[in-house]
Write a protein that holds these residues in place. Structure first.
Motif, PDB file in Angstrom:
ATOM      1  N   CYS A  32       0.845  -1.207   0.000  1.00  0.00           N
ATOM      2  CA  CYS A  32       0.000   0.000   0.000  1.00  0.00           C
ATOM      3  C   CYS A  32       0.875   1.250   0.000  1.00  0.00           C
ATOM      4  O   CYS A  32       0.627   2.189  -0.761  1.00  0.00           O
ATOM      5  CB  CYS A  32      -0.911   0.022   1.228  1.00  0.00           C
ATOM      6  N   GLN A  33       1.872   1.261   0.862  1.00  0.00           N
ATOM      7  CA  GLN A  33       2.770   2.412   0.957  1.00  0.00           C
ATOM      8  C   GLN A  33       3.464   2.663  -0.379  1.00  0.00           C
ATOM      9  O   GLN A  33       3.556   3.803  -0.843  1.00  0.00           O
ATOM     10  CB  GLN A  33       3.806   2.172   2.069  1.00  0.00           C
ATOM     11  N   GLU A  34       3.902   1.588  -1.023  1.00  0.00           N
ATOM     12  CA  GLU A  34       4.595   1.701  -2.310  1.00  0.00           C
ATOM     13  C   GLU A  34       3.661   2.188  -3.418  1.00  0.00           C
ATOM     14  O   GLU A  34       4.003   3.087  -4.177  1.00  0.00           O
ATOM     15  CB  GLU A  34       5.186   0.339  -2.690  1.00  0.00           C
ATOM     16  N   PHE A  38       0.679   5.786   0.976  1.00  0.00           N
ATOM     17  CA  PHE A  38       0.155   5.791   2.344  1.00  0.00           C
ATOM     18  C   PHE A  38      -0.574   4.477   2.600  1.00  0.00           C
ATOM     19  O   PHE A  38      -0.858   3.721   1.671  1.00  0.00           O
ATOM     20  CB  PHE A  38      -0.782   6.976   2.581  1.00  0.00           C
ATOM     21  N   ILE A  39      -0.850   4.225   3.861  1.00  0.00           N
ATOM     22  CA  ILE A  39      -1.647   3.057   4.246  1.00  0.00           C
ATOM     23  C   ILE A  39      -3.046   3.568   4.568  1.00  0.00           C
ATOM     24  O   ILE A  39      -3.199   4.435   5.438  1.00  0.00           O
ATOM     25  CB  ILE A  39      -1.046   2.344   5.468  1.00  0.00           C
ATOM     26  N   ASN A 185      -7.772   9.177   5.057  1.00  0.00           N
ATOM     27  CA  ASN A 185      -6.470   9.801   4.863  1.00  0.00           C
ATOM     28  C   ASN A 185      -6.662  11.117   4.125  1.00  0.00           C
ATOM     29  O   ASN A 185      -7.472  11.203   3.197  1.00  0.00           O
ATOM     30  CB  ASN A 185      -5.561   8.900   4.031  1.00  0.00           C
TER      31      ASN A 185
END
Length: 193
Positions: A32-34, A38-39, A185
């Motif tokens: 997710c971060q990649e 963000f997560i 987010n």
């Protein structure tokens, strides 16, 4: 002036510590971060319990990304129409961003969030969203005529299952997000605008 909203946004109102995550869930967060940068907070909210996070993510990914006669955009449209009825801030923000991104049409994303009936939709999409919203507002009133309307609009039996499953999942997810005041987010607010 009102206070600046969600600066910075919190994940949710409950103060639950993150569990020790399985290797699979740590890899999922890294992916997710990649990919997103963000997560998603919904995943962080479920991260207080590794088994619940695993179950939620598996069901979500199967419904929203797995093989289906419904396109990814159609599934996101259902998510937003259901979330609009339920006034789910998290899902309207996150999945509204997905509709804007997948459709390339920011106005469609806003219409899905505000009132899908005001959008210029194909008969297929109108029937799909009418069914999802009826299932949300009055599930006890869903009857064969409602399924027949989906068939008439071109949906097969498996498609009707998928429309129902996505709508049902987001009704559950909306209720959890509302119960714990889950916040989206901040990045979702600016996607595809």
């Amino acid at each position: 002036m009102p206070a600046k909203q969600d600066d910075p946004p919190r994940v949710m109102a409950l103060d639950l510590p993150q569990a020790v995550l399985s290797e699979e869930n740590r890899a999922y967060f890294a992916k997710c971060q990649e990919k997103l940068g963000f997560i998603p907070y919904v995943l962080l909210a479920y991260a207080h319990d590794d088994a619940k996070l695993t179950a939620f993510a598996a069901f979500y990914n199967d419904l929203m990304l797995g093989p289906s006669g419904l396109s990814k955009l159609e599934r996101e449209m259902i998510a937003v129409a259901v979330s609009s009825v339920n006034h789910c801030y998290y899902c309207l923000t996150a999945h509204g961003a997905a509709v804007r991104q997948l459709s390339g049409d920011p106005v469609l994303g806003e219409l899905m969030a505000m009132n899908y009936r005001a959008a210029e939709l194909s008969p297929r999409h109108r029937a799909m969203l009418d069914f999802a919203v009826k299932l949300t507002e009055a599930p006890h009133q869903v009857e064969e005529a409602d399924r027949a309307a989906l068939r008439k609009a071109g949906f097969g039996e498996r498609d009707i299952w998928d429309v129902s499953a996505v709508a049902a999942f987001f009704n559950m997810s909306n209720r959890m997000a509302s119960a714990v005041d889950m916040r989206p987010n901040a990045q979702y607010h600016s996607v595809a605008r």
